[in-house]
Design a protein around this motif. Sequence first.
Motif, PDB file in Angstrom:
ATOM      1  N   LEU A  51      25.022  45.888  68.387  1.00  0.00           N
ATOM      2  CA  LEU A  51      24.261  44.849  67.688  1.00  0.00           C
ATOM      3  C   LEU A  51      24.270  43.538  68.454  1.00  0.00           C
ATOM      4  CD1 LEU A  51      25.349  45.469  63.985  1.00  0.00           C
ATOM      5  CD2 LEU A  51      23.172  46.048  65.047  1.00  0.00           C
ATOM      6  N   ARG A  52      25.416  43.232  69.095  1.00  0.00           N
ATOM      7  CA  ARG A  52      25.489  42.003  69.880  1.00  0.00           C
ATOM      8  C   ARG A  52      24.491  42.041  71.033  1.00  0.00           C
ATOM      9  NH1 ARG A  52      29.428  38.207  70.124  1.00  0.00           N
ATOM     10  NH2 ARG A  52      30.819  39.522  68.897  1.00  0.00           N
ATOM     11  N   GLY A  53      24.341  43.218  71.629  1.00  0.00           N
ATOM     12  CA  GLY A  53      23.374  43.361  72.717  1.00  0.00           C
ATOM     13  C   GLY A  53      21.944  43.262  72.234  1.00  0.00           C
ATOM     14  N   THR A  54      21.658  43.888  71.072  1.00  0.00           N
ATOM     15  CA  THR A  54      20.299  43.843  70.546  1.00  0.00           C
ATOM     16  C   THR A  54      19.949  42.472  69.997  1.00  0.00           C
ATOM     17  OG1 THR A  54      21.083  44.660  68.402  1.00  0.00           O
ATOM     18  CG2 THR A  54      20.282  46.291  69.973  1.00  0.00           C
ATOM     19  N   CYS A  55      20.980  41.692  69.644  1.00  0.00           N
ATOM     20  CA  CYS A  55      20.745  40.342  69.100  1.00  0.00           C
ATOM     21  C   CYS A  55      20.762  39.271  70.185  1.00  0.00           C
ATOM     22  CB  CYS A  55      21.803  39.998  68.048  1.00  0.00           C
ATOM     23  SG  CYS A  55      21.676  40.981  66.537  1.00  0.00           S
ATOM     24  N   SER A  56      20.764  39.690  71.461  1.00  0.00           N
ATOM     25  CA  SER A  56      20.883  38.712  72.545  1.00  0.00           C
ATOM     26  C   SER A  56      19.704  37.744  72.557  1.00  0.00           C
ATOM     27  CB  SER A  56      20.985  39.429  73.899  1.00  0.00           C
ATOM     28  OG  SER A  56      19.845  40.258  74.098  1.00  0.00           O
ATOM     29  N   CYS A  57      18.587  38.186  71.996  1.00  0.00           N
ATOM     30  CA  CYS A  57      17.414  37.309  71.945  1.00  0.00           C
ATOM     31  C   CYS A  57      17.291  36.610  70.594  1.00  0.00           C
ATOM     32  CB  CYS A  57      16.149  38.121  72.216  1.00  0.00           C
ATOM     33  SG  CYS A  57      16.118  38.886  73.865  1.00  0.00           S
ATOM     34  N   CYS A  58      18.221  36.903  69.687  1.00  0.00           N
ATOM     35  CA  CYS A  58      18.166  36.291  68.354  1.00  0.00           C
ATOM     36  C   CYS A  58      18.711  34.867  68.405  1.00  0.00           C
ATOM     37  CB  CYS A  58      18.969  37.117  67.355  1.00  0.00           C
ATOM     38  SG  CYS A  58      18.375  38.814  67.155  1.00  0.00           S
ATOM     39  N   ARG A  59      18.596  34.191  67.299  1.00  0.00           N
ATOM     40  CA  ARG A  59      19.123  32.831  67.221  1.00  0.00           C
ATOM     41  C   ARG A  59      20.639  32.859  67.334  1.00  0.00           C
ATOM     42  NH1 ARG A  59      16.768  29.344  62.433  1.00  0.00           N
ATOM     43  NH2 ARG A  59      18.082  27.847  63.565  1.00  0.00           N
ATOM     44  N   ARG A  60      21.171  31.754  67.850  1.00  0.00           N
ATOM     45  CA  ARG A  60      22.612  31.647  68.109  1.00  0.00           C
ATOM     46  C   ARG A  60      23.428  31.826  66.827  1.00  0.00           C
ATOM     47  NH1 ARG A  60      22.080  27.202  70.340  1.00  0.00           N
ATOM     48  NH2 ARG A  60      22.018  27.893  72.506  1.00  0.00           N
ATOM     49  N   THR A  61      22.961  31.254  65.730  1.00  0.00           N
ATOM     50  CA  THR A  61      23.707  31.335  64.474  1.00  0.00           C
ATOM     51  C   THR A  61      23.784  32.771  63.961  1.00  0.00           C
ATOM     52  OG1 THR A  61      21.651  30.752  63.327  1.00  0.00           O
ATOM     53  CG2 THR A  61      23.223  28.980  63.757  1.00  0.00           C
ATOM     54  N   MET A  62      22.778  33.575  64.237  1.00  0.00           N
ATOM     55  CA  MET A  62      22.803  34.969  63.802  1.00  0.00           C
ATOM     56  C   MET A  62      23.810  35.772  64.620  1.00  0.00           C
ATOM     57  SD  MET A  62      19.605  37.652  63.508  1.00  0.00           S
ATOM     58  CE  MET A  62      18.763  36.555  62.361  1.00  0.00           C
ATOM     59  N   ARG A  63      23.857  35.547  65.924  1.00  0.00           N
ATOM     60  CA  ARG A  63      24.809  36.266  66.777  1.00  0.00           C
ATOM     61  C   ARG A  63      26.242  35.890  66.422  1.00  0.00           C
ATOM     62  NH1 ARG A  63      21.584  34.512  71.004  1.00  0.00           N
ATOM     63  NH2 ARG A  63      23.310  33.278  71.839  1.00  0.00           N
ATOM     64  N   LYS A  64      26.442  34.626  66.018  1.00  0.00           N
ATOM     65  CA  LYS A  64      27.794  34.170  65.715  1.00  0.00           C
ATOM     66  C   LYS A  64      28.397  34.902  64.525  1.00  0.00           C
ATOM     67  CE  LYS A  64      28.649  29.797  65.385  1.00  0.00           C
ATOM     68  NZ  LYS A  64      30.003  29.782  65.944  1.00  0.00           N
ATOM     69  N   GLN A  65      27.549  35.434  63.636  1.00  0.00           N
ATOM     70  CA  GLN A  65      28.087  36.131  62.463  1.00  0.00           C
ATOM     71  C   GLN A  65      28.865  37.378  62.862  1.00  0.00           C
ATOM     72  OE1 GLN A  65      27.876  34.316  59.770  1.00  0.00           O
ATOM     73  NE2 GLN A  65      26.636  32.969  61.055  1.00  0.00           N
ATOM     74  N   LEU A  66      28.522  37.970  64.002  1.00  0.00           N
ATOM     75  CA  LEU A  66      29.237  39.161  64.451  1.00  0.00           C
ATOM     76  C   LEU A  66      30.682  38.841  64.831  1.00  0.00           C
ATOM     77  CD1 LEU A  66      26.459  40.767  66.688  1.00  0.00           C
ATOM     78  CD2 LEU A  66      27.134  41.447  64.383  1.00  0.00           C
ATOM     79  N   ASP A  67      30.961  37.573  65.118  1.00  0.00           N
ATOM     80  CA  ASP A  67      32.328  37.184  65.488  1.00  0.00           C
ATOM     81  C   ASP A  67      33.243  37.100  64.272  1.00  0.00           C
ATOM     82  OD1 ASP A  67      31.427  36.933  68.101  1.00  0.00           O
ATOM     83  OD2 ASP A  67      30.852  34.844  67.807  1.00  0.00           O
ATOM     84  N   HIS A  68      32.671  37.175  63.080  1.00  0.00           N
ATOM     85  CA  HIS A  68      33.464  37.081  61.851  1.00  0.00           C
ATOM     86  C   HIS A  68      33.689  38.452  61.229  1.00  0.00           C
ATOM     87  CE1 HIS A  68      33.024  32.772  62.175  1.00  0.00           C
ATOM     88  NE2 HIS A  68      31.709  32.853  62.081  1.00  0.00           N
ATOM     89  N   ASN A  69      33.634  39.499  62.049  1.00  0.00           N
ATOM     90  CA  ASN A  69      33.737  40.849  61.501  1.00  0.00           C
ATOM     91  C   ASN A  69      35.074  41.096  60.805  1.00  0.00           C
ATOM     92  OD1 ASN A  69      34.833  40.720  64.225  1.00  0.00           O
ATOM     93  ND2 ASN A  69      35.119  42.922  64.104  1.00  0.00           N
ATOM     94  N   LEU A  70      36.176  40.618  61.389  1.00  0.00           N
ATOM     95  CA  LEU A  70      37.486  40.858  60.770  1.00  0.00           C
ATOM     96  C   LEU A  70      37.658  40.026  59.499  1.00  0.00           C
ATOM     97  CD1 LEU A  70      39.860  41.157  63.849  1.00  0.00           C
ATOM     98  CD2 LEU A  70      38.769  42.954  62.516  1.00  0.00           C
TER      99      LEU A  70
END
Length: 499
Positions: free
Chosen positions: A15-34
């Motif tokens: 998902l991080r790879g597919t979201c590489s073109c997405c907005r920064r705030t959307m990609r940052k949500q993946l960092d809160h997985n834990l």
Amino acid sequence: MLILLPVCRNLLSFLRGTCSCCRRTMRKQLDHNLTFHKLVAYMIVLHTVIHIIAHLFNFERYNNAQKATDQSLASVLSELHLSDDLWLNPIHSNTTTPLYVAFTTIPGLTGVIITLALILMVTSSVEFIRRTYFEVFWYTHHLFVIYFAGLVIHGIAGVVRGQTPDNMKEHNPKNCASYYMAWDQEDSHPDCKQPEFGSIPAESWKWVLAPLILYAFERVLRFWRSCQKVVVTKVVKHPSKVLELQMHMKGFSMEVGQYVFLNCPSVSHWEWHPFTLTSAPEENFFSVHIRAAGDWTECLIDTFEQQKPKTPRIKVDGPFGTASEDVFQYEVAMLVGAGIGVTPFASVLKSIWYKFQHADQNLKTKKIYFYWICRDTGSFGWFKDLLASLEQEMEGSGKAGFLSYHLFLTGWSNSMVGHAALNVDKALDVVTGLRQKTSFGRPMWSNEFSAVAAAHPRSVVGVFLCGPGALASSLQTCCHQHSSLDPRKVQFYFNKENF
């Protein structure tokens, strides 16, 4: 349904790879997985408590209905179909207790098992246990297999029962509840036959099946990858009991700041621990720096030191994505490493060195501020040569201002400070041997952020941390305080490594 998704690390990396073109705030949500994983766990605990309390109240009502002799609706329902399987009340006699039902029925027994598994998993996951007795956390957390198995069959032959669909045609509870003394009397109420009850079908499997399949695929993929041959090409012992392993594995491909899980069968067959990659994508090997910070890491370092020249077998699973992958997506980046937390930024700095060598024109980043905070002087030896090479490379390429790095020593003595003061005019620092002078104490973050904001008034600044929670809170607060209300001016975005 949600508890397994945040720990599907391959899914998150995809998902991080597919979201590489997405907005920064959307990609940052993946960092809160834990964090999301923990919040879901807390909600499961909360609703488990509600579920158990509701059953206790329910059993009290069952018990009262079975003992009642007042010919109320509840007592009549309790007396129906005691000789067949169409009953409503699971308590059929005065000797049947809730405890007996809990340990002699499938719902009761599975409920007890999954509740105990949940208690053990949650209590062993608290930070103190996880950091001090990691093995307890690691092995206990795998009770989730028992938990999900029990959850799927928990509703089979359920204690909570409902009227059967076919019987609903012959006995409409809305019309017949008031005439319960006349059921089955065709002359008075022909449409009110005795109600018949059955178990409500189990539903949980419908919700957890897809995540379980996804997680099973994840584990199969990780198992297959961990079986690939790993060649340890170089072992380097650094100061402050840090071991560097340089390895090679066929088909291994990485990005800056990513991490891998390592397993050493000589130490433990089942334990896997995460380590940030300190190599750059441009290198033909990948490396990790392992600091002695617990039983497993100490045993691993001792094993490598004792088994020379033959190196122990290492298994690798990964790499997996992290917030540090986005460093080069920002015009300005502030990298903050505390102790061994410098490892993801070593990968970034190495990659910069290679980009300068090859005159990479696609580098979006214009300025990097690097802060390294250590307790002892020996820690600076881990990547001192890298920083020295960067100094030389940037000066030779005419980009001496690209990297501004600051070293902070928190474990110092008065004699050390005095010696540094006497040699302050020398070209090289007496502590590290680098051109950048070492500062004693902790950074004044408010001053640092103010300086960066003044130097880059219209830039988007990415702040990256690999370090303790207290430092994360301070940096996050500074990001909010020093970001302009005007979106066209300086904005600070905080990113933290999570494993």
